[in-house]
Design a protein around this motif. Structure first.
Motif, PDB file in Angstrom:
ATOM      1  N   LYS A 164      -1.729   0.113  12.442  1.00  0.00           N
ATOM      2  CA  LYS A 164      -1.477  -0.687  11.242  1.00  0.00           C
ATOM      3  C   LYS A 164      -2.785  -1.380  10.858  1.00  0.00           C
ATOM      4  O   LYS A 164      -3.673  -1.545  11.700  1.00  0.00           O
ATOM      5  N   TYR A 180       3.473  -9.810   4.585  1.00  0.00           N
ATOM      6  CA  TYR A 180       3.023  -8.570   5.225  1.00  0.00           C
ATOM      7  C   TYR A 180       3.215  -8.524   6.746  1.00  0.00           C
ATOM      8  O   TYR A 180       2.745  -7.584   7.388  1.00  0.00           O
ATOM      9  N   ASP A 195       5.446  -7.589   8.687  1.00  0.00           N
ATOM     10  CA  ASP A 195       6.090  -6.402   9.240  1.00  0.00           C
ATOM     11  C   ASP A 195       5.231  -5.143   9.125  1.00  0.00           C
ATOM     12  O   ASP A 195       5.502  -4.143   9.796  1.00  0.00           O
ATOM     13  N   SER A 196       4.220  -5.182   8.279  1.00  0.00           N
ATOM     14  CA  SER A 196       3.402  -3.985   8.050  1.00  0.00           C
ATOM     15  C   SER A 196       1.935  -4.155   8.426  1.00  0.00           C
ATOM     16  O   SER A 196       1.184  -3.179   8.439  1.00  0.00           O
ATOM     17  N   VAL A 197       1.537  -5.375   8.746  1.00  0.00           N
ATOM     18  CA  VAL A 197       0.155  -5.661   9.151  1.00  0.00           C
ATOM     19  C   VAL A 197       0.188  -6.405  10.478  1.00  0.00           C
ATOM     20  O   VAL A 197       1.044  -7.263  10.696  1.00  0.00           O
ATOM     21  N   ASN A 198      -0.737  -6.062  11.381  1.00  0.00           N
ATOM     22  CA  ASN A 198      -0.851  -6.796  12.645  1.00  0.00           C
ATOM     23  C   ASN A 198      -1.779  -7.996  12.439  1.00  0.00           C
ATOM     24  O   ASN A 198      -2.960  -7.837  12.170  1.00  0.00           O
ATOM     25  N   SER A 203      -8.863  -1.471   8.755  1.00  0.00           N
ATOM     26  CA  SER A 203      -7.900  -0.501   8.223  1.00  0.00           C
ATOM     27  C   SER A 203      -7.160   0.207   9.355  1.00  0.00           C
ATOM     28  O   SER A 203      -7.538   0.108  10.527  1.00  0.00           O
ATOM     29  N   LYS A 204      -6.122   0.976   8.996  1.00  0.00           N
ATOM     30  CA  LYS A 204      -5.357   1.729   9.995  1.00  0.00           C
ATOM     31  C   LYS A 204      -6.252   2.725  10.743  1.00  0.00           C
ATOM     32  O   LYS A 204      -6.018   3.023  11.908  1.00  0.00           O
ATOM     33  N   LEU A 219      -2.510  -0.271   3.166  1.00  0.00           N
ATOM     34  CA  LEU A 219      -1.197   0.226   3.601  1.00  0.00           C
ATOM     35  C   LEU A 219      -0.892   1.593   3.022  1.00  0.00           C
ATOM     36  O   LEU A 219      -0.127   2.368   3.610  1.00  0.00           O
TER      37      LEU A 219
END
Length: 202
Positions: free
Chosen positions: A90, A118, A120-123, A171-172, A199
């Motif tokens: 993530k 964010y 839930d979608s970003v650490n 970034s991921k 994302l």
């Protein structure tokens, strides 16, 4: 005699100034006096900084993190050790901060809004420069539920900082896309746009 002189000066001052200018002068005087009082200095400094925060921008020079960077060790509030690599997959938002730092305190409300949007979608990794106890007291007082860590070993050169607050965005794919020193407005349209783009990357 002194009372008469003060009254005369006040009348001259009032004639030279408009009402809104007098109001600004009064506010400025209150801020100056408040800055001289240790108990209110941090709150006033944070307030002033918060009014001047700008949206963050991506770094012009980006690069891919290496193996040594991913081996960075952190300790959570329960004393468990993790490495940065545990957060891969993530986008990663790293923020170095301390509760005694006025610019850190100034940007925290906007970071809280970013986190709520964010989480839930970003650490999110909040690295405190103080003890877990002091950090926890500040978070509880302000109703923040950020995941806070301390460093547990040497910090890789790519991720080290001598300034707080400092925020790093990865970034991921492991690309360091932002290295921001100083406070910023993290709930701005530009900040959301950057996160949304990260994302959307495959």
């Amino acid at each position: 005699m002194k009372k008469g002189i003060l009254k005369e000066r006040w009348n001259k001052y009032r004639k030279r100034k408009r009402w809104w200018s007098i109001l600004f002068d009064f506010i400025f005087l209150v801020l100056i006096v408040g800055m001289l009082i240790p108990q209110s200095r941090k709150s006033i400094s944070s307030f002033v900084v918060r009014q001047t925060l700008l949206a963050p921008r991506e770094s012009s020079n980006t690069f891919i993190l290496g193996k040594d960077d991913w081996d960075m060790k952190l300790q959570d509030r329960e004393g468990r050790l993790v490495t940065l690599s545990d957060f891969r997959g993530k986008p990663i938002f790293i923020n170095y901060w301390a509760s005694w730092c006025p610019p850190c305190v100034a940007e925290m409300p906007s970071i809280s809004n970013l986190y709520d949007k964010y989480k839930d979608s970003v650490n999110f990794i909040f690295i405190s420069t103080e003890s877990h106890i002091d950090a926890a007291k500040y978070l509880e007082k302000n109703s923040y539920d950020f995941p806070v860590y301390t460093t547990a070993g040497e910090i890789p050169e790519a991720l080290i900082t001598s300034t707080i607050p400092t925020t790093i965005l990865i970034s991921k794919g492991g690309n360091l896309v932002m290295y921001k020193t100083g406070a910023a407005r993290w709930d701005s349209r530009n900040a959301y746009k950057i996160i949304d783009r990260l994302l959307s990357e495959i």
